[in-house]
Design an enzyme around this catalytic site. Structure first.
Site, PDB file in Angstrom:
ATOM      1  NE  ARG A 126      34.401   8.490  10.220  1.00 47.29           N
ATOM      2  CZ  ARG A 126      35.483   7.840   9.824  1.00 47.29           C
ATOM      3  NH1 ARG A 126      35.361   6.613   9.361  1.00 47.29           N
ATOM      4  NH2 ARG A 126      36.655   8.404   9.884  1.00 47.29           N
ATOM      5  CE  LYS A 148      15.968  17.286  20.728  1.00 48.53           C
ATOM      6  NZ  LYS A 148      15.378  18.383  21.529  1.00 48.53           N
ATOM      7  CD  GLU A 190      10.103  15.649  30.243  1.00 45.74           C
ATOM      8  OE1 GLU A 190       9.441  16.298  29.399  1.00 45.74           O
ATOM      9  OE2 GLU A 190      11.294  15.927  30.542  1.00 45.74           O
ATOM     10  CE  LYS A 232      10.867  12.841  22.030  1.00 48.49           C
ATOM     11  NZ  LYS A 232      11.834  12.989  23.082  1.00 48.49           N
ATOM     12  CD  GLU A 242      14.473  21.192  19.401  1.00 50.14           C
ATOM     13  OE1 GLU A 242      14.496  20.074  19.936  1.00 50.14           O
ATOM     14  OE2 GLU A 242      14.759  22.243  19.976  1.00 50.14           O
ATOM     15  NE  ARG A 246      12.998  15.999  18.966  1.00 51.94           N
ATOM     16  CZ  ARG A 246      13.665  14.879  18.862  1.00 51.94           C
ATOM     17  NH1 ARG A 246      13.985  14.415  17.665  1.00 51.94           N
ATOM     18  NH2 ARG A 246      14.045  14.201  19.932  1.00 51.94           N
ATOM     19  CG  ASN A 250      12.982  21.743  24.188  1.00 49.19           C
ATOM     20  OD1 ASN A 250      13.501  20.912  24.922  1.00 49.19           O
ATOM     21  ND2 ASN A 250      13.292  21.872  22.920  1.00 49.19           N
ATOM     22  CG  HIS A 253      12.523  20.906  28.607  1.00 51.88           C
ATOM     23  ND1 HIS A 253      11.172  20.654  28.764  1.00 51.88           N
ATOM     24  CD2 HIS A 253      13.119  19.685  28.591  1.00 51.88           C
ATOM     25  CE1 HIS A 253      10.979  19.336  28.820  1.00 51.88           C
ATOM     26  NE2 HIS A 253      12.137  18.734  28.728  1.00 51.88           N
ATOM     27  CG  HIS A 257      17.548  22.426  30.076  1.00 53.02           C
ATOM     28  ND1 HIS A 257      17.564  22.410  28.709  1.00 53.02           N
ATOM     29  CD2 HIS A 257      17.128  21.196  30.455  1.00 53.02           C
ATOM     30  CE1 HIS A 257      17.180  21.216  28.268  1.00 53.02           C
ATOM     31  NE2 HIS A 257      16.907  20.460  29.314  1.00 53.02           N
ATOM     32  CG  HIS A 270      15.257  16.482  32.943  1.00 50.58           C
ATOM     33  ND1 HIS A 270      15.814  17.609  32.368  1.00 50.58           N
ATOM     34  CD2 HIS A 270      14.308  16.044  32.065  1.00 50.58           C
ATOM     35  CE1 HIS A 270      15.239  17.832  31.196  1.00 50.58           C
ATOM     36  NE2 HIS A 270      14.322  16.902  30.989  1.00 50.58           N
TER      37      HIS A 270
HETATM   38  P1  NAD Z   1      17.974   8.841  35.470  1.00 50.25           P
HETATM   39  O1  NAD Z   1      18.385   8.156  34.253  1.00 50.25           O
HETATM   40  O2  NAD Z   1      19.009   9.561  36.268  1.00 50.25           O
HETATM   41  O3  NAD Z   1      17.244   7.798  36.403  1.00 50.25           O
HETATM   42  C1  NAD Z   1      16.790   8.210  37.650  1.00 50.25           C
HETATM   43  C2  NAD Z   1      17.224   7.282  38.783  1.00 50.25           C
HETATM   44  O4  NAD Z   1      16.325   6.188  38.833  1.00 50.25           O
HETATM   45  C3  NAD Z   1      18.609   6.687  38.624  1.00 50.25           C
HETATM   46  O5  NAD Z   1      19.232   6.622  39.883  1.00 50.25           O
HETATM   47  C4  NAD Z   1      18.327   5.281  38.113  1.00 50.25           C
HETATM   48  O6  NAD Z   1      19.311   4.353  38.438  1.00 50.25           O
HETATM   49  C5  NAD Z   1      17.043   4.970  38.830  1.00 50.25           C
HETATM   50  N1  NAD Z   1      16.193   4.015  38.155  1.00 50.25           N
HETATM   51  C6  NAD Z   1      15.943   3.927  36.828  1.00 50.25           C
HETATM   52  N2  NAD Z   1      15.024   3.014  36.586  1.00 50.25           N
HETATM   53  C7  NAD Z   1      14.691   2.475  37.783  1.00 50.25           C
HETATM   54  C8  NAD Z   1      13.788   1.468  38.158  1.00 50.25           C
HETATM   55  N3  NAD Z   1      12.999   0.870  37.277  1.00 50.25           N
HETATM   56  N4  NAD Z   1      13.726   1.129  39.463  1.00 50.25           N
HETATM   57  C9  NAD Z   1      14.504   1.767  40.381  1.00 50.25           C
HETATM   58  N5  NAD Z   1      15.356   2.756  40.080  1.00 50.25           N
HETATM   59  C10 NAD Z   1      15.445   3.100  38.782  1.00 50.25           C
HETATM   60  O7  NAD Z   1      16.827   9.925  35.192  1.00 50.25           O
HETATM   61  P2  NAD Z   1      15.644  10.016  34.114  1.00 50.25           P
HETATM   62  O8  NAD Z   1      14.651  10.886  34.720  1.00 50.25           O
HETATM   63  O9  NAD Z   1      15.245   8.698  33.601  1.00 50.25           O
HETATM   64  O10 NAD Z   1      16.319  10.767  32.888  1.00 50.25           O
HETATM   65  C11 NAD Z   1      16.765  12.094  33.006  1.00 50.25           C
HETATM   66  C12 NAD Z   1      17.726  12.380  31.876  1.00 50.25           C
HETATM   67  O11 NAD Z   1      17.043  12.232  30.634  1.00 50.25           O
HETATM   68  C13 NAD Z   1      18.294  13.770  31.903  1.00 50.25           C
HETATM   69  O12 NAD Z   1      19.679  13.697  31.698  1.00 50.25           O
HETATM   70  C14 NAD Z   1      17.614  14.453  30.739  1.00 50.25           C
HETATM   71  O13 NAD Z   1      18.398  15.465  30.166  1.00 50.25           O
HETATM   72  C15 NAD Z   1      17.406  13.324  29.808  1.00 50.25           C
HETATM   73  N6  NAD Z   1      16.350  13.538  28.809  1.00 50.25           N
HETATM   74  C16 NAD Z   1      16.638  13.300  27.529  1.00 50.25           C
HETATM   75  C17 NAD Z   1      15.668  13.443  26.569  1.00 50.25           C
HETATM   76  C18 NAD Z   1      15.960  13.088  25.143  1.00 50.25           C
HETATM   77  O14 NAD Z   1      15.139  13.398  24.268  1.00 50.25           O
HETATM   78  N7  NAD Z   1      17.071  12.440  24.866  1.00 50.25           N
HETATM   79  C19 NAD Z   1      14.376  13.856  26.932  1.00 50.25           C
HETATM   80  C20 NAD Z   1      14.109  14.087  28.276  1.00 50.25           C
HETATM   81  C21 NAD Z   1      15.113  13.920  29.215  1.00 50.25           C
HETATM   82  N1  GLY Z   2      12.763  16.044  24.974  1.00 53.14           N
HETATM   83  C1  GLY Z   2      12.767  16.904  23.860  1.00 53.14           C
HETATM   84  C2  GLY Z   2      12.931  16.240  22.533  1.00 53.14           C
HETATM   85  O1  GLY Z   2      13.103  15.053  22.419  1.00 53.14           O
HETATM   86  O2  GLY Z   2      12.915  16.900  21.554  1.00 53.14           O
END
Ligand code: NAD
Ligand code: GLY
Length: 372
Positions: A126, A148, A190, A232, A242, A246, A250, A253, A257, A270
């Site tokens: 939990r 998130k 972003e 942020k 949100e 917040r 998006n 997005h 998405h 993404h």
């Molecule tokens: P990712 O986590 O898939 O990383 C991208 C690639 O880069 C992967 O293959 C990873 O292994 C590689 N990588 C990471 N760091 C590296 C480094 N320093 N050197 C070499 N390779 C490296 O992609 P991302 O763009 O970081 O994240 C995208 C995800 O984040 C999506 O799923 C999206 O929905 C999510 N997201 C979440 C929020 C949130 O608020 N939680 C906000 C925006 C995006």
């Molecule tokens: N990336 C959108 C949020 O964190 O709200």
């Protein structure tokens, strides 16, 4: 990357008793005592990926010291692995290790690892502590901040999840040196987003410095990360779950998405989908009479300078867009809610786009094949 002269800096996400710091600087991954100071107890599970582990796992472990029970779980990479099945592997590992409620999970990786680790932490017994150590630009400026967490469902992006705040975010900007250029561009999407939604000065700063940012100038990257995280953090402090403002985060997005889900997770990054989505949002804002042509051109130029796509995928028609957009989490009733631009640096949430206008826009908007 020249990292010698940039001092680490910190800022706070102000959420009362759940407030936490974001530390930004080159080399922080192995800074003695830094991660240690945010642990809940002695048990630590580092969750990382096959790409990141050989690059940064040892440095992180070194920084943690040797008076702890530190274990690691190395997961496969990629958006297509962001599933409940992968999160179950984290829970299996915690249970097999006999980790208790005072354990801490450390997410070492990009947004995929961060979102899944955070969700695993939110649900394990939990709720246990977790720390974000983001290694992509996108995760440093966005996904690691704000709590998130979650996974994708075949019917929709990030549809299963929870709000669960980390104990700290430790951004080591030196990790960006190994990031593929395509991932850097995705992160810049972003960063540009923050300028477009509420900071025209920051947008102008990005326009001036895009070339050096893409060359990984550490002082400028740290500045970009800090300014992005500041925006942020302020928005999250105002509206953690949100209910209102917040949703502005998006921008791009809803289109993005839809592109990711339609193309199959992982085909468009993404950030690439968000970049194209922000351009579509600017074009639609122009149709609604809110942006001038010259302003849309400015949006296009800064996105193009970051090497981001400025069009929807060739194989995606209006019906495909609408099918995904109708399922978007922002929609509260039958109407599609979009984040649009009343001006540059002035985003709004809008659910009154006439359906016929939206459909026509989606039929006519620019299209291209992603050439990556
Ligand atoms: P990712 O986590 O898939 O990383 C991208 C690639 O880069 C992967 O293959 C990873 O292994 C590689 N990588 C990471 N760091 C590296 C480094 N320093 N050197 C070499 N390779 C490296 O992609 P991302 O763009 O970081 O994240 C995208 C995800 O984040 C999506 O799923 C999206 O929905 C999510 N997201 C979440 C929020 C949130 O608020 N939680 C906000 C925006 C995006
Ligand atoms: N990336 C959108 C949020 O964190 O709200």
């Amino acid at each position: 990357m020249n990292t010698s002269s940039v001092q680490p800096r910190s800022l706070d996400v102000a959420l009362g008793e759940r407030s936490y710091p974001i530390h930004v600087g080159a080399g922080l991954l192995s800074a003695p005592g830094l991660l240690h100071s945010h642990l809940a107890g002695q048990q630590v599970l580092i969750v990382t990926s096959e790409t990141i582990a050989p690059l940064y796992l040892q440095s992180l472990k070194q920084g943690l010291g040797d008076d702890l029970e530190v274990r690691e779980l190395i997961l496969p990479d990629g958006e297509q692995t962001k599933t409940l099945a992968t999160v179950t592997r984290i829970w299996d590992t915690l249970l097999e290790l006999g980790f208790n409620r005072r354990c801490t999970l450390i997410a070492l990786g990009g947004g995929v690892i961060g979102d899944m680790t955070g969700y695993a932490a939110a649900c394990y017994q939990r709720g246990v502590a977790f720390i974000q150590v983001p290694t992509t630009l996108l995760s440093q400026v966005d996904s690691s901040v704000g709590g998130k967490t979650g996974v994708n469902h075949p019917l929709g992006k990030n549809m299963i999840g929870a709000f669960w705040q980390p104990r700290a975010v430790v951004v080591d900007t030196a990790t960006l040196a190994s990031l593929p250029v395509r991932e850097l561009s995705a992160g810049l999407a972003e960063v540009i987003k923050y300028g477009l939604i509420r900071d025209l000065d920051f947008l102008a700063w990005l326009e001036r410095h895009m070339i050096e940012l893409r060359k990984l100038d550490d002082a400028l990257l740290s500045e970009a990360v800090l300014r992005s995280c500041r925006i942020k953090a302020d928005i999250v402090a105002e509206d953690e779950t949100e209910q209102g403002v917040r949703a502005l985060l998006n921008l791009g997005h809803t289109f993005g998405h839809a592109i990711e889900a339609h193309q199959g997770y992982g085909h468009w990054l993404h950030g690439e989908a968000v970049g194209a989505g922000m351009y579509l949002a600017a074009l639609l804002s122009q149709r609604l009479g809110w942006l001038a042509e010259v302003e849309v051109e400015r949006v296009g130029s800064v996105l193009a300078a970051a090497e981001l796509p400025l069009a929807a995928p060739e194989n995606m028609d209006a019906a495909a867009f609408l099918e995904h957009m109708r399922r978007d989490k922002k929609n509260l009733d039958a109407r599609i809610r979009l984040v649009l631009l009343r001006g540059l640096g002035d985003a709004c949430i809008y659910d009154e786009t006439p359906p016929a206008l939206l459909e026509q826009f989606l039929q006519e908007c620019p299209r291209e094949t992603l050439n990556k």
